[in-house]
Scaffold this motif. Structure first.
Motif, PDB file in Angstrom:
ATOM      1  N   GLU A  38     -18.110   4.978   5.283  1.00 47.97           N
ATOM      2  CA  GLU A  38     -19.342   4.868   6.069  1.00 47.97           C
ATOM      3  C   GLU A  38     -20.336   5.878   5.519  1.00 47.97           C
ATOM      4  N   GLY A  39     -21.531   5.398   5.184  1.00 47.09           N
ATOM      5  CA  GLY A  39     -22.493   6.330   4.602  1.00 47.09           C
ATOM      6  C   GLY A  39     -23.760   5.645   4.142  1.00 47.09           C
ATOM      7  N   PHE A  40     -24.312   6.127   3.028  1.00 46.55           N
ATOM      8  CA  PHE A  40     -25.598   5.670   2.521  1.00 46.55           C
ATOM      9  C   PHE A  40     -25.425   4.763   1.304  1.00 46.55           C
TER      10      PHE A  40
ATOM     11  N   THR B 152     -19.497   9.262  10.921  1.00 49.06           N
ATOM     12  CA  THR B 152     -19.455   7.814  11.066  1.00 49.06           C
ATOM     13  C   THR B 152     -20.839   7.266  11.383  1.00 49.06           C
ATOM     14  N   VAL B 153     -21.009   5.962  11.195  1.00 48.46           N
ATOM     15  CA  VAL B 153     -22.277   5.326  11.542  1.00 48.46           C
ATOM     16  C   VAL B 153     -22.586   5.519  13.025  1.00 48.46           C
ATOM     17  N   ALA B 154     -21.590   5.368  13.883  1.00 51.51           N
ATOM     18  CA  ALA B 154     -21.804   5.541  15.322  1.00 51.51           C
ATOM     19  C   ALA B 154     -22.326   6.944  15.626  1.00 51.51           C
ATOM     20  N   GLU B 155     -21.754   7.961  14.977  1.00 48.57           N
ATOM     21  CA  GLU B 155     -22.203   9.337  15.200  1.00 48.57           C
ATOM     22  C   GLU B 155     -23.617   9.554  14.687  1.00 48.57           C
ATOM     23  N   VAL B 156     -23.944   8.955  13.556  1.00 47.64           N
ATOM     24  CA  VAL B 156     -25.287   9.100  12.992  1.00 47.64           C
ATOM     25  C   VAL B 156     -26.319   8.419  13.885  1.00 47.64           C
TER      26      VAL B 156
ATOM     27  N   ALA C  12     -31.748  13.394  12.203  1.00 46.83           N
ATOM     28  CA  ALA C  12     -30.451  13.908  11.760  1.00 46.83           C
ATOM     29  C   ALA C  12     -29.943  13.125  10.563  1.00 46.83           C
ATOM     30  N   ALA C  13     -30.202  11.815  10.535  1.00 47.47           N
ATOM     31  CA  ALA C  13     -29.797  11.005   9.390  1.00 47.47           C
ATOM     32  C   ALA C  13     -30.543  11.438   8.132  1.00 47.47           C
TER      33      ALA C  13
ATOM     34  N   PRO D 278     -27.535   4.216  21.857  1.00 45.10           N
ATOM     35  CA  PRO D 278     -27.339   4.180  20.413  1.00 45.10           C
ATOM     36  C   PRO D 278     -26.217   3.210  20.032  1.00 45.10           C
ATOM     37  N   GLY D 279     -26.494   2.397  19.044  1.00 42.32           N
ATOM     38  CA  GLY D 279     -25.545   1.379  18.630  1.00 42.32           C
ATOM     39  C   GLY D 279     -25.805   0.012  19.226  1.00 42.32           C
ATOM     40  N   ASP D 280     -26.722  -0.104  20.176  1.00 41.08           N
ATOM     41  CA  ASP D 280     -27.111  -1.417  20.678  1.00 41.08           C
ATOM     42  C   ASP D 280     -27.872  -2.172  19.588  1.00 41.08           C
TER      43      ASP D 280
END
Length: 328
Positions: free
Chosen positions: A14-16, A30-34, A41-42, A252-254
């Motif tokens: 998971e990343g860029f 993780t994407v969810a945390e970002v 922050a990203a 977040p994540g919706d």
């Protein structure tokens, strides 16, 4: 920035997306945390990225770029609604209620597919695709995603991705005669990808009114079926978040889909305009659907074998007692 999830051998990454490759988030996030941390922050993570950690794209298989917390799908392209509501003569019957608010339905966040993946539909004679763009919600420090105004809603847009809302039109039509749905006509598969493109990268495509002016195309087996501008939406993406958050909450994540674009964004629209004639024909096993959206990339998916349902009995017709009689 582009954010993705992938498999590399038996490992999840998971990343860029960077220069023809993919690189995991620094510190193993993780994407969810970002998404929860938000766009600033990203950006900080991207600035700290070690390019030596990148893996060539040719060595990985992309997954859906996130596991959604929830998926709301709107219907905000008037041309699509005209085609889907057309009578047997191909004349549209759009109700007045459509013009009053950007309505949506919830679909299944547990049946999410990435680009290049095969879907296995239910037994259906009218399998269809839907070409859409979706926004992904991110966190905003100190601002819960409830009762948003348009300014706050725009700040909650972390990025955009392509969305294919696969649909079994015969199942959908049958269930909606019961005044609910769509549900089983659509909950078997939603494709997202190929990645999330962050809102700052897409800002140059926004019109003065806030519409995303990008071209969207869909191909079936490499034949162009539909094309439209996403800026033909009746409401902007921030306005969709405003409506979704009324007396409720987005987190977040919706994922919020635009609904199907017009001018052939799905087969159902074209069938409606043709007075019910199934031209082009419904999707069949082995077909490949490829969606191309300016600035967002390409999302493809293929049709696998269908799944026969386990039978259910019809509704019981006997009257039911209102309450048990007391004894003793």
């Amino acid at each position: 920035m582009k954010i993705a999830r992938w498999t590399h051998g038996d490992r999840l990454g998971e990343g860029f997306v960077v220069d023809g490759g993919v690189a995991p988030f620094p510190d193993g996030g993780t994407v969810a945390e970002v998404l929860t941390a938000g766009l600033p922050a990203a950006t900080d993570l991207f600035d700290r990225l070690d390019p030596r950690s990148a893996v060539p794209r040719s060595e990985v298989s992309l997954l859906a770029p996130l596991v959604p917390a929830a998926v709301r799908d709107f219907a905000v392209f008037e041309e699509h609604v005209e085609g889907m509501s057309a009578d047997e003569n191909g004349q549209p019957r759009v109700g007045e209620a459509w013009y009053e608010s950007p309505t949506f339905y919830f679909t299944n966040p547990h049946q999410i597919f990435g680009t290049g993946q095969q879907i296995t539909p239910p037994a259906t004679e009218r399998l269809d695709f839907e070409l859409e763009v979706a926004v992904v919600v991110g966190g905003v420090a100190g601002r819960p995603g409830t009762d948003l105004d348009t300014h706050a809603a725009a700040e909650h847009i972390f990025g955009y991705t392509i969305m294919n809302d696969w649909s079994a039109r015969d199942i959908q039509a049958a269930e909606m005669r019961g005044h609910l749905g769509p549900a089983k006509g659509k909950d078997f598969a939603t494709s997202l990808g190929p990645w999330i493109v962050t809102a700052d990268e897409m800002a140059g495509y926004l019109t003065a009114e806030g519409f995303l002016a990008v071209r969207a195309e869909v191909y079936v087996n490499d034949a162009l079926v539909g094309e439209d501008l996403v800026s033909n939406m009746a409401w902007t993406f921030p306005e969709l978040l405003v409506y979704a958050s009324r007396a409720s909450r987005v987190v977040p994540g919706d994922v919020l889909g635009s609904g199907t674009v017009g001018n052939g964004g799905c087969l159902g629209e074209l069938w409606g305009k043709a007075g019910g004639e199934l031209v082009p024909p419904p999707l069949q096993e082995g077909d490949t659907v490829r969606m191309v959206v300016e600035g967002l990339g390409e999302l493809s998916g293929s049709v696998g074998p269908s799944r026969a349902p386990h039978p259910l009995p019809p509704a019981r017709s006997r009257p039911l007692p209102r309450a048990r009689h007391r004894t003793g």
